[in-house]
Design a protein around this motif. Structure first.
Motif, PDB file in Angstrom:
ATOM      1  N   GLU A 131       0.863  -1.170   0.000  1.00  0.00           N
ATOM      2  CA  GLU A 131       0.000   0.000   0.000  1.00  0.00           C
ATOM      3  C   GLU A 131       0.902   1.221   0.000  1.00  0.00           C
ATOM      4  O   GLU A 131       1.882   1.278   0.758  1.00  0.00           O
ATOM      5  N   ILE A 132       0.592   2.199  -0.853  1.00  0.00           N
ATOM      6  CA  ILE A 132       1.488   3.324  -1.109  1.00  0.00           C
ATOM      7  C   ILE A 132       0.725   4.626  -0.956  1.00  0.00           C
ATOM      8  O   ILE A 132      -0.236   4.886  -1.682  1.00  0.00           O
ATOM      9  N   SER A 133       1.160   5.449  -0.002  1.00  0.00           N
ATOM     10  CA  SER A 133       0.595   6.779   0.198  1.00  0.00           C
ATOM     11  C   SER A 133       1.494   7.779  -0.513  1.00  0.00           C
ATOM     12  O   SER A 133       2.716   7.763  -0.346  1.00  0.00           O
ATOM     13  N   VAL A 134       0.890   8.664  -1.301  1.00  0.00           N
ATOM     14  CA  VAL A 134       1.646   9.585  -2.143  1.00  0.00           C
ATOM     15  C   VAL A 134       0.967  10.953  -2.126  1.00  0.00           C
ATOM     16  O   VAL A 134      -0.270  11.033  -2.064  1.00  0.00           O
ATOM     17  N   PRO A 135       1.727  12.061  -2.139  1.00  0.00           N
ATOM     18  CA  PRO A 135       1.095  13.384  -2.226  1.00  0.00           C
ATOM     19  C   PRO A 135       0.156  13.475  -3.426  1.00  0.00           C
ATOM     20  O   PRO A 135       0.464  12.959  -4.508  1.00  0.00           O
ATOM     21  N   ALA A 136      -0.994  14.106  -3.240  1.00  0.00           N
ATOM     22  CA  ALA A 136      -2.029  14.134  -4.276  1.00  0.00           C
ATOM     23  C   ALA A 136      -1.520  14.691  -5.595  1.00  0.00           C
ATOM     24  O   ALA A 136      -1.898  14.207  -6.670  1.00  0.00           O
ATOM     25  N   GLU A 137      -0.643  15.688  -5.540  1.00  0.00           N
ATOM     26  CA  GLU A 137      -0.171  16.302  -6.773  1.00  0.00           C
ATOM     27  C   GLU A 137       0.758  15.384  -7.569  1.00  0.00           C
ATOM     28  O   GLU A 137       1.008  15.614  -8.751  1.00  0.00           O
ATOM     29  N   GLN A 138       1.276  14.337  -6.951  1.00  0.00           N
ATOM     30  CA  GLN A 138       2.151  13.389  -7.624  1.00  0.00           C
ATOM     31  C   GLN A 138       1.451  12.063  -7.925  1.00  0.00           C
ATOM     32  O   GLN A 138       2.018  11.187  -8.578  1.00  0.00           O
ATOM     33  N   ALA A 139       0.219  11.941  -7.454  1.00  0.00           N
ATOM     34  CA  ALA A 139      -0.466  10.652  -7.469  1.00  0.00           C
ATOM     35  C   ALA A 139      -0.672  10.104  -8.884  1.00  0.00           C
ATOM     36  O   ALA A 139      -0.361   8.938  -9.167  1.00  0.00           O
ATOM     37  N   GLU A 140      -1.200  10.933  -9.795  1.00  0.00           N
ATOM     38  CA  GLU A 140      -1.496  10.440 -11.143  1.00  0.00           C
ATOM     39  C   GLU A 140      -0.217  10.045 -11.878  1.00  0.00           C
ATOM     40  O   GLU A 140      -0.193   9.037 -12.599  1.00  0.00           O
ATOM     41  N   ALA A 141       0.860  10.802 -11.678  1.00  0.00           N
ATOM     42  CA  ALA A 141       2.123  10.483 -12.344  1.00  0.00           C
ATOM     43  C   ALA A 141       2.668   9.146 -11.858  1.00  0.00           C
ATOM     44  O   ALA A 141       3.181   8.343 -12.651  1.00  0.00           O
ATOM     45  N   LEU A 142       2.552   8.880 -10.559  1.00  0.00           N
ATOM     46  CA  LEU A 142       3.030   7.610 -10.019  1.00  0.00           C
ATOM     47  C   LEU A 142       2.208   6.447 -10.563  1.00  0.00           C
ATOM     48  O   LEU A 142       2.764   5.427 -10.995  1.00  0.00           O
ATOM     49  N   VAL A 143       0.897   6.580 -10.567  1.00  0.00           N
ATOM     50  CA  VAL A 143       0.038   5.501 -11.055  1.00  0.00           C
ATOM     51  C   VAL A 143       0.268   5.253 -12.545  1.00  0.00           C
ATOM     52  O   VAL A 143       0.315   4.098 -12.995  1.00  0.00           O
ATOM     53  N   SER A 144       0.428   6.301 -13.317  1.00  0.00           N
ATOM     54  CA  SER A 144       0.705   6.133 -14.741  1.00  0.00           C
ATOM     55  C   SER A 144       2.002   5.367 -14.955  1.00  0.00           C
ATOM     56  O   SER A 144       2.099   4.512 -15.847  1.00  0.00           O
ATOM     57  N   LEU A 145       2.990   5.649 -14.118  1.00  0.00           N
ATOM     58  CA  LEU A 145       4.266   4.955 -14.205  1.00  0.00           C
ATOM     59  C   LEU A 145       4.098   3.465 -13.899  1.00  0.00           C
ATOM     60  O   LEU A 145       4.640   2.597 -14.600  1.00  0.00           O
ATOM     61  N   LEU A 146       3.312   3.145 -12.884  1.00  0.00           N
ATOM     62  CA  LEU A 146       3.070   1.745 -12.528  1.00  0.00           C
ATOM     63  C   LEU A 146       2.283   1.026 -13.621  1.00  0.00           C
ATOM     64  O   LEU A 146       2.562  -0.130 -13.952  1.00  0.00           O
ATOM     65  N   LEU A 147       1.291   1.713 -14.192  1.00  0.00           N
ATOM     66  CA  LEU A 147       0.458   1.085 -15.219  1.00  0.00           C
ATOM     67  C   LEU A 147       1.180   0.916 -16.544  1.00  0.00           C
ATOM     68  O   LEU A 147       0.712   0.186 -17.418  1.00  0.00           O
ATOM     69  N   ASP A 148       2.329   1.569 -16.702  1.00  0.00           N
ATOM     70  CA  ASP A 148       3.143   1.347 -17.906  1.00  0.00           C
ATOM     71  C   ASP A 148       3.746  -0.056 -17.927  1.00  0.00           C
ATOM     72  O   ASP A 148       4.147  -0.551 -18.990  1.00  0.00           O
ATOM     73  N   ASN A 149       3.795  -0.700 -16.773  1.00  0.00           N
ATOM     74  CA  ASN A 149       4.312  -2.069 -16.688  1.00  0.00           C
ATOM     75  C   ASN A 149       3.219  -3.030 -17.163  1.00  0.00           C
ATOM     76  O   ASN A 149       2.097  -3.020 -16.629  1.00  0.00           O
ATOM     77  N   PRO A 150       3.486  -3.893 -18.127  1.00  0.00           N
ATOM     78  CA  PRO A 150       2.443  -4.784 -18.661  1.00  0.00           C
ATOM     79  C   PRO A 150       1.916  -5.797 -17.644  1.00  0.00           C
ATOM     80  O   PRO A 150       0.863  -6.407 -17.871  1.00  0.00           O
ATOM     81  N   ASP A 151       2.636  -5.984 -16.535  1.00  0.00           N
ATOM     82  CA  ASP A 151       2.165  -6.906 -15.506  1.00  0.00           C
ATOM     83  C   ASP A 151       1.070  -6.301 -14.632  1.00  0.00           C
ATOM     84  O   ASP A 151       0.447  -7.003 -13.839  1.00  0.00           O
TER      85      ASP A 151
END
Length: 381
Positions: free
Chosen positions: A205-225
């Motif tokens: 579980e990962i807590s992230v500042p709201a202003e960085q949240a979408e960028a982090l999730v986009s980075l994770l979703l770039d992984n095909p797994d």
């Protein structure tokens, strides 16, 4: 989108990303949340069990609890006035499952408590977070400073490939074990990371500042797994794992003992322990530890293919007119290819292997009391 009472629904930092990826948005705990994505609940469920699923859990409440003395031990002792768990024993970099209890021993909410070295970090349920914060302020403001971290997103990355996905972003996660927690760098983002989750799978579980949240999730979703997962699969995954959903399997009338959560109350807080009692409802809860409770949460396996849903009434036999219990969570378990459920029964009927009957659409369907979790967990110990 509006809630049933016409109140505008809140949105998480990931709302635009959910819509862009085809999420089917629904009202949940005052938020507009994705119940599923185009892959569908079944595929999302199985993908999480085989690879890595990414969940938006930003609707949950994130809070910090700091003692006015600056000592985390004092914050832990203060919180022990409200929960039956040993918080003082939670080492820095670790977290523990707990419950807020009321004066009758019932559960006001269940939560996670982490020791961040100089303060405690709490994650509480979405539907209860306003009441939980008020509860903390009403009882602990004399000794503690309570802050709501409302400007942070919260995601869960779950499944057997979660570690490899996160490790590729430079996060120091391979050395973490189940319930380890604390600040971690993920790529360029300063996060709070815990090795935990709500699926029975290894994950984070990962807590992230709201202003960085979408960028982090986009980075994770770039992984095909990694596949985005909605509320539907989140519910079927936690049900297979035998994990409680507050407001359904636990509520203000249910004690930790009745909820089969004895494991969560450490010996130090029980009768004879060094710091026994001292929390709301202690007399009733500790009495149930010694003498047992009249009812108990159990797992239930259907002998047929029809799912038995929440609210179904349970009977001791196929002809009895007197109910003995009820189902609190139920549905189809995709990993098992079979229905599973949880509910409450009198302790005398709660032994594994016992048979009861659920009334579904006017018919009595046989169920067998079964051990939980229904699917073995894969936590990294």
């Amino acid at each position: 989108m509006l809630a049933r009472d016409a109140t505008p629904l809140k949105r998480t930092p990931f709302h635009a990303l959910h819509v862009a990826r085809g999420g089917k948005m629904v009202a949940f705990a005052g938020y507009e949340m994705p119940v599923q994505f185009p892959a569908g609940v079944l595929r999302e469920h199985l993908h999480t069990r085989s690879a890595a699923g990414l969940f938006d859990v930003s609707h949950m409440g994130q809070l910090t609890l700091r003692a006015k003395t600056g000592k985390v031990e004092d914050a832990a002792l203060a919180l022990e006035r409200l929960v039956p768990q040993d918080i003082l024993a939670v080492a820095p970099g670790r977290q523990r499952y707990a419950q807020f209890t009321n004066n009758d021993g019932g559960i006001l909410d269940d939560l996670m408590v982490a020791n961040f070295g100089d303060h405690l970090f709490l994650v509480v349920n979405a539907a209860c977070k306003a009441e939980d914060e008020a509860h903390l302020r009403a009882h602990l403001s004399d000794t503690c400073i309570i802050d709501s971290l409302s400007q942070r997103g919260l995601i869960a990355l779950q499944g057997p490939k979660a570690e490899s996905v996160l490790a590729k972003l430079g996060a120091d996660v391979a050395a973490m074990r189940f319930m380890d927690t604390g600040p971690r760098k993920i790529g360029a983002f300063d996060c709070f990371v815990s090795r935990s989750g709500y699926t029975g799978e290894d994950g984070f579980e990962i807590s992230v500042p709201a202003e960085q949240a979408e960028a982090l999730v986009s980075l994770l979703l770039d992984n095909p797994d990694v596949l985005p997962i909605g509320l539907g699969a989140r519910d079927s995954l936690r049900l297979e794992a035998g994990l409680c959903l507050y407001g359904h399997d636990l509520d203000t009338t249910t004690t930790p003992v009745e909820g089969a959560l004895e494991w969560s109350v450490q010996k130090s807080r029980r009768s004879g322990g060094a710091r026994a009692g001292g929390f709301p409802g202690a007399e009733k809860i500790l009495s149930q530890f010694e003498k047992g409770a009249s009812r108990r949460r159990v797992g239930l396996r259907a002998q047929g293919r029809a799912p038995v849903r929440e609210g179904a009434v349970l009977f001791a036999d196929s002809a009895s007119s007197e109910p003995v219990g009820n189902v609190t969570s139920g549905g189809f378990g995709p990993s098992l290819n079979a229905p599973v459920a949880m509910g409450y029964l009198p302790t005398a009927l709660a032994a594994n292997g016992a048979q009861v009957f659920a009334e579904v659409r006017g018919q009595r369907l046989p169920l067998q009391v079964a051990a939980m979790p229904f699917v073995p967990n894969t936590y990294k110990r």
